[in-house]
Design a protein around this motif. Structure first.
Motif, PDB file in Angstrom:
ATOM      1  N   ASN A  62      85.883  91.016  18.680  1.00  0.00           N
ATOM      2  CA  ASN A  62      86.976  90.280  17.074  1.00  0.00           C
ATOM      3  C   ASN A  62      85.939  90.536  16.154  1.00  0.00           C
ATOM      4  N   GLN A  87      90.853  87.630  14.003  1.00  0.00           N
ATOM      5  CA  GLN A  87      91.807  87.799  12.682  1.00  0.00           C
ATOM      6  C   GLN A  87      91.175  89.033  12.442  1.00  0.00           C
ATOM      7  N   GLN A  89      92.296  92.368   9.446  1.00  0.00           N
ATOM      8  CA  GLN A  89      93.228  92.021   8.024  1.00  0.00           C
ATOM      9  C   GLN A  89      94.215  93.523   8.757  1.00  0.00           C
ATOM     10  N   SER A 105      95.576  89.275  18.204  1.00  0.00           N
ATOM     11  CA  SER A 105      95.723  87.957  17.377  1.00  0.00           C
ATOM     12  C   SER A 105      97.246  88.277  16.108  1.00  0.00           C
ATOM     13  N   ASP A 107      99.751  87.495  13.461  1.00  0.00           N
ATOM     14  CA  ASP A 107      99.902  85.920  12.798  1.00  0.00           C
ATOM     15  C   ASP A 107     100.673  86.423  11.594  1.00  0.00           C
ATOM     16  N   GLN A 131      99.168  84.954  17.265  1.00  0.00           N
ATOM     17  CA  GLN A 131      98.536  83.894  17.284  1.00  0.00           C
ATOM     18  C   GLN A 131      99.364  82.518  17.200  1.00  0.00           C
ATOM     19  N   ARG A 140      91.027  78.658  10.899  1.00  0.00           N
ATOM     20  CA  ARG A 140      90.622  80.098  12.224  1.00  0.00           C
ATOM     21  C   ARG A 140      92.431  80.755  12.630  1.00  0.00           C
ATOM     22  N   GLY A 141      93.296  81.015  11.659  1.00  0.00           N
ATOM     23  CA  GLY A 141      94.007  81.951  11.666  1.00  0.00           C
ATOM     24  C   GLY A 141      95.528  81.221  12.501  1.00  0.00           C
TER      25      GLY A 141
END
Length: 233
Positions: A62, A87, A89, A105, A107, A131, A140-141
């Motif tokens: 992660n 998460q 970027q 993830s 999102d 996600q 938590r995204g």
């Protein structure tokens, strides 16, 4: 030390597989339909090597900086599927798309575009999961359940991404079952439009049984396999 660590991991892994087997039996499911993703964040590449020897075929990371370095150490391994589960970027998309096989993830639409461009630059396809945020207060995204289908549509339109399904983290300190039931509803809505999106990534060390009961196809298990990070620093 390596032999001791291997024995520890083997015992832990056996225990987790037994839990999965019991939960699948209770849910009337085939344990072979559930994929175990060993979350190896904070643990060394040597542990990943041992897990691969013990039959683990998928690992989760992660943090890009740690994951990219670890994948380099594991260049001799061609039998591991790398899942990015944290998460992400947008500015890290270029790096992650170079080594991850799956990004769990996804999102936001901006990340769809970033990952699609990065996968094209690397000359490869990238599997993605939407996600879904199941607890707005946790930070938590995850996209809101009501917006998950639109994000899935965007991922499905991307030229270098393969939409595989959904992922979620259960809210902390609450019964996970209702959250996983909600995730399954969202997953079904997406599958109606995108039949290939069959994955449901849900369930970790403490709630994998509830996840299996609500249709999880992928489990992200760290502590129950690798132990606490503090004990191995």
């Amino acid at each position: 030390m390596s032999s001791e660590r291997r024995a520890e991991l083997a015992a832990n892994l056996e225990g987790v597989r037994e839990r999965i087997g019991r939960a699948c039996a209770a849910a009337g499911r085939d344990a072979g339909d559930v994929t175990l993703v060993a979350v190896t964040k904070f643990f060394p590449a040597s542990d990943v090597d041992l897990l691969a020897e013990l039959g683990v075929g998928a690992v989760g990371e992660n943090r890009d900086q740690e994951a990219s370095a670890k994948v380099l150490e594991l260049a001799h391994r061609d039998d591991l599927e790398v899942h990015f589960v944290g998460q992400l970027q947008s500015k890290k998309a270029g790096s992650v798309a170079g080594y991850a096989d799956v990004v769990q993830s996804l999102d936001r639409p901006k990340l769809v575009d970033a990952l699609d461009r990065a996968a094209e630059r690397h000359g490869r396809r990238l599997a993605v999961l939407v996600q879904v945020g199941l607890d707005e207060s946790q930070g938590r995204g995850g996209v809101a359940p009501a917006d998950a289908l639109a994000l899935a549509d965007a991922a499905a339109r991307a030229d270098h991404l393969d939409l595989r399904g959904v992922m979620a983290v259960a809210p902390l300190g609450a019964d996970a079952a209702p959250a996983f039931a909600r995730l399954r509803e969202v997953a079904r809505g997406i599958q109606d439009r995108h039949p290939q999106a069959t994955w449901i990534s849900a369930g970790m060390s403490g709630d994998l049984e509830q996840a299996i009961a609500h249709g999880a196809t992928h489990l992200r298990v760290g502590t129950a396999i690798l132990g606490s990070r503090q004990s191995h620093q």
